[in-house]
Design a protein around this motif. Structure first.
Motif, PDB file in Angstrom:
ATOM      1  N   ARG A  82       0.816  -1.211   0.000  1.00  0.00           N
ATOM      2  CA  ARG A  82       0.000   0.000   0.000  1.00  0.00           C
ATOM      3  C   ARG A  82       0.850   1.263   0.000  1.00  0.00           C
ATOM      4  NH1 ARG A  82      -2.320   2.291   5.381  1.00  0.00           N
ATOM      5  NH2 ARG A  82      -0.091   2.764   5.417  1.00  0.00           N
ATOM      6  N   LEU A  85       2.023   1.856  -3.349  1.00  0.00           N
ATOM      7  CA  LEU A  85       0.920   2.408  -4.149  1.00  0.00           C
ATOM      8  C   LEU A  85       0.809   3.915  -3.945  1.00  0.00           C
ATOM      9  CD1 LEU A  85      -2.346   0.246  -3.828  1.00  0.00           C
ATOM     10  CD2 LEU A  85      -1.051   0.756  -5.893  1.00  0.00           C
ATOM     11  N   ARG A  86       0.912   4.304  -2.680  1.00  0.00           N
ATOM     12  CA  ARG A  86       0.751   5.725  -2.343  1.00  0.00           C
ATOM     13  C   ARG A  86       1.911   6.568  -2.840  1.00  0.00           C
ATOM     14  NH1 ARG A  86      -1.720   5.499   3.854  1.00  0.00           N
ATOM     15  NH2 ARG A  86      -3.767   4.674   3.242  1.00  0.00           N
ATOM     16  N   GLU A 115      -3.373   9.009  -9.120  1.00  0.00           N
ATOM     17  CA  GLU A 115      -2.610   8.706  -7.912  1.00  0.00           C
ATOM     18  C   GLU A 115      -3.523   8.191  -6.802  1.00  0.00           C
ATOM     19  OE1 GLU A 115      -0.011  12.001  -6.995  1.00  0.00           O
ATOM     20  OE2 GLU A 115       0.909  11.954  -8.983  1.00  0.00           O
ATOM     21  N   ALA A 116      -2.917   7.721  -5.747  1.00  0.00           N
ATOM     22  CA  ALA A 116      -3.628   6.988  -4.706  1.00  0.00           C
ATOM     23  C   ALA A 116      -4.858   7.705  -4.153  1.00  0.00           C
ATOM     24  CB  ALA A 116      -2.670   6.663  -3.573  1.00  0.00           C
ATOM     25  N   ASP A 119      -9.487   2.961  -1.571  1.00  0.00           N
ATOM     26  CA  ASP A 119      -9.980   1.756  -2.239  1.00  0.00           C
ATOM     27  C   ASP A 119     -11.377   1.455  -1.710  1.00  0.00           C
ATOM     28  OD1 ASP A 119     -10.644  -0.815  -2.961  1.00  0.00           O
ATOM     29  OD2 ASP A 119      -8.660  -1.655  -2.541  1.00  0.00           O
ATOM     30  N   SER A 142      -5.592   1.967  -0.057  1.00  0.00           N
ATOM     31  CA  SER A 142      -5.628   2.876  -1.199  1.00  0.00           C
ATOM     32  C   SER A 142      -5.558   2.101  -2.515  1.00  0.00           C
ATOM     33  CB  SER A 142      -4.433   3.834  -1.149  1.00  0.00           C
ATOM     34  OG  SER A 142      -4.446   4.560   0.053  1.00  0.00           O
ATOM     35  N   VAL A 144      -4.736   2.933  -6.972  1.00  0.00           N
ATOM     36  CA  VAL A 144      -4.425   3.878  -8.041  1.00  0.00           C
ATOM     37  C   VAL A 144      -5.158   3.403  -9.289  1.00  0.00           C
ATOM     38  CG1 VAL A 144      -2.135   4.442  -7.130  1.00  0.00           C
ATOM     39  CG2 VAL A 144      -2.385   2.576  -8.795  1.00  0.00           C
TER      40      VAL A 144
END
Length: 237
Positions: A82, A85-86, A115-116, A119, A142, A144
DNA sequence: GCCAACGTTGGC
DNA sequence: GCCAACGTTGGC
C-alpha cells in the motif's frame, strides 16, 4: 507501524511516537520513505481463482478489455504494498506481471493515470477484500488507476529474471536485490537501478527528466531492466 | 495440489 | 515484546 509512518498520530503515546520516528530515521525503515521510486512492478493473477466466491482473475488482456484500457488497482491489503501504491506518481510506468499461473512473468507495461485514493472495496461487504476494521473517515487501503500502455515485445518469464537475479547475486549485478525475489510475496514493488552500475549502457544518455522508457527503435533504452538485458544481448522492449 | 516462505494475529 | 499458530502467496 506503517500507518504511523505516513502520518504521526495526533495524540500519540510515547511509544507510538518513538516508533514513528524510528521508521523515519532508521536506515532500514527510513530508506523506503526517503527514496523516490520511478518504476514499479504490479502482480496480477491471469487465471481464475475464487476468493470468497469471487473470481479474482485479472490478466493483462482483461485490462485491455476495460473501458479506456484503464482500471483501478484494488484489493491491496498489505501495508508495504500500500505504501508503494501511495508513492506512485502520475505518468509513472510499471511492469504488469502475471503471478500464480502456468507461466509467471512480465507481460506488459502500464502507467499510473490516477494517484492513490481510497480503495472503495474495503467497505464493500461482498468484496473478497472487505476490511471491517477500516473506517470511512480514515480509510486504511488505497488504490491507483492504471492504464494499459503496451505489451512487452516478448514475454519475460520469471525463470529468466530469476536466472539473472542469481547471476547478479554472485557478480553484484543490478538485479541482485530485486524484490521479486527478496520480497517474494509483495504484490506491488519498486524497480531500482541497482547501486553500482551505470543505468545507461547503450546509446545516448538521456537527460534526467526525460521519460525512462522508450519505444523500440529508439537509440536509448530505459527501465533498469533493459540495462541487464542489453548487456546480455536480450531485448525486453 | 503441495508446500515453502513469510506476513499477521493474539496469548502471554 | 516475544513468538507460536495461523493464513496467504505464489512457484513448482
Amino acid at each position: 507501524e506503517e500507518e504511523k509512518s505516513t502520518k504521526p498520530p495526533a495524540g500519540s503515546s510515547k511509544s507510538g511516537w518513538k516508533n514513528w520516528k524510528k521508521t523515519k530515521d532508521s536506515d532500514s525503515g527510513g530508506e523506503e520513505s526517503k527514496i523516490t521510486y520511478c518504476h514499479w512492478l504490479l502482480k496480477s493473477e491471469p487465471e481464475s481463482r475464487l476468493e470468497k466466491g469471487v473470481d479474482v482473475k485479472f490478466s493483462i488482456d482483461d485490462l485491455k478489455a476495460q473501458p479506456n484500457q484503464t482500471t483501478f488497482w484494488d484489493g491491496v491489503r498489505n501495508y508495504q504494498a500500500r505504501n508503494f501504491l501511495r508513492a506512485m506518481k502520475l505518468g509513472q510506468q510499471a511492469f504488469f506481471y502475471h503471478s500464480n499461473c502456468k507461466e509467471p512473468g512480465i507481460v506488459g507495461i502500464v502507467k499510473i493515470v490516477k494517484e492513490a485514493y481510497p480503495d472503495h472495496t474495503q467497505f464493500d461487504q461482498k468484496d473478497p477484500h472487505y476490511d471491517s476494521s477500516s473506517r470511512k473517515e480514515n480509510p486504511k487501503w488505497s488504490m491507483v488507476d492504471v492504464q494499459f500502455v503496451r505489451m512487452t515485445k516478448r514475454f519475460i518469464p520469471l525463470s529468466e529474471i530469476k536466472a539473472h537475479h542469481l547471476a547478479h547475486k554472485a557478480d553484484g549485478g543490478p538485479l541482485k536485490n530485486m524484490m521479486l525475489f527478496t520480497r517474494q510475496r509483495l504484490s506491488i514493488q519498486p524497480l531500482t537501478q541497482g547501486k553500482n552500475l551505470p543505468l545507461w549502457t547503450l546509446g545516448a544518455v538521456p537527460s534526467e527528466r526525460q521519460p525512462l522508457l522508450r519505444e523500440p527503435g529508439s537509440s536509448t533504452y530505459g527501465f533498469f531492466f533493459l540495462t541487464f538485458s542489453t548487456q546480455r544481448n536480450l531485448s525486453l522492449s
